[in-house]
Design an enzyme around this catalytic site. Sequence first.
Site, mmCIF file in Angstrom:
data_model
loop_
_atom_site.group_PDB
_atom_site.id
_atom_site.type_symbol
_atom_site.label_atom_id
_atom_site.label_comp_id
_atom_site.label_asym_id
_atom_site.label_seq_id
_atom_site.Cartn_x
_atom_site.Cartn_y
_atom_site.Cartn_z
ATOM 1 C CG HIS A 54 0.694 6.188 -0.677
ATOM 2 N ND1 HIS A 54 -0.386 6.837 -1.222
ATOM 3 C CD2 HIS A 54 0.209 5.483 0.384
ATOM 4 C CE1 HIS A 54 -1.476 6.550 -0.526
ATOM 5 N NE2 HIS A 54 -1.139 5.726 0.455
ATOM 6 C CG HIS A 71 -1.776 1.154 1.423
ATOM 7 N ND1 HIS A 71 -3.154 1.087 1.362
ATOM 8 C CD2 HIS A 71 -1.496 2.453 1.692
ATOM 9 C CE1 HIS A 71 -3.666 2.283 1.575
ATOM 10 N NE2 HIS A 71 -2.668 3.129 1.783
ATOM 11 C CD GLU A 72 1.776 3.688 3.630
ATOM 12 O OE1 GLU A 72 2.195 4.741 3.101
ATOM 13 O OE2 GLU A 72 0.672 3.606 4.187
#
Length: 386
Positions: free
Chosen positions: A80, A76-77
């Site tokens: 980003h 998820h990170e």
Amino acid sequence: NESGSQQGESMQPQIRLGRIFGIEIGLHYSWLIIAVLIATSLAGHFAQSHPDWGTTTTWTMAILTAVLFFAAIILHELSHAAVARLRGLPVRSITLFALGGVAQIGKEAADAKTEFWMGIAGPLMSALIGIVCFGLAWMLGWTFVLEPATPLTAMLVWLGYINIGLAIFNMVPGFPLDGGRVLRAVIWWITGNAARATRTAASIGQVIAYGFILLGVLRFFGGAGISGLWIAFIGWFLLSAAQATTAQAEFTETFRGVRVADLMTRDCTPVDGNTNLQTFVHDFLLRTGRRCFVIVEKGAVTGLITLNEVKTIPQARWPLTTVYDVMVPLERLRTVTPETPVTEALEIIGRENIHQLPVVSNGRLEGMISRDQIMNQLLTRAELKM
């Protein structure tokens, strides 16, 4: 769990795991607590749903599922971080902590489009992971109306639900959740004003945080027990983060257009490198009240010495140690230029955990900018209501 991209935060990894694509991956100490809670909770869930598994299988699957869940948060990170890098923003690290993960990105997005894609990338990744997990479980014979038949299927189903839930939760339109960043991007695009968009998104984030706290308290007194307190704790965390974001936005607005040259000290006191630390402490540090001095050799600055360097040397050795022995050479110093924005200089000071920065232009030391100078300027402007 909360997982959001945050810029300039102080959340640093205490346990370093390694690097992925040059990005440091680490754990905050608070992660260890939540990891134990998740593994214990999963073990209880699996034991109740599948009493025939046995203790070894139950705990093995619980621990493996918890590890894969945190791997999903890293993905998820990383999503980003990938968008940030594609848009030219530096990514320093990814840290897992009690409420999820945080990607530490060195600069704010320069435009609304970058902010939008950075914000939405994480929830899209979590949703994709959830769909893949459901798809794999379906291929193994699971359907939505049936209880998972095998440990592997049960693990995939749980990961599917929790990642879909993570994606939905992160799209709640309140800072600092990803949904709040998407909302900020939309307001920024409509108004063309980044500071106004940040304040609006952070204010909405505070309202949502208070809602979480109220809901958690009501659920706790309604008999929900620890789950109600957990919701209230998430609300408290979101409220703190939203308030910090608002303060940061006000700080950025206060110093908009202010350069390092406007605040820096230009009269850097020179020190002979052959001076011993005993003399340096008494004749320079204590007498002047300053914390930073430059070392000059043949008219050229060769390094810097501060209180931090002196503190590393036992006091008994001060008469035998020269300034040259402990100074930081100029080439090793983190520097800024006179044209650097003050907000960027303060970010560097906080990130590097230092007190001041040399200001260098065309290879020459022009002055020093310190945390105290910036904070004093902020206090003065606040008293004058500027």
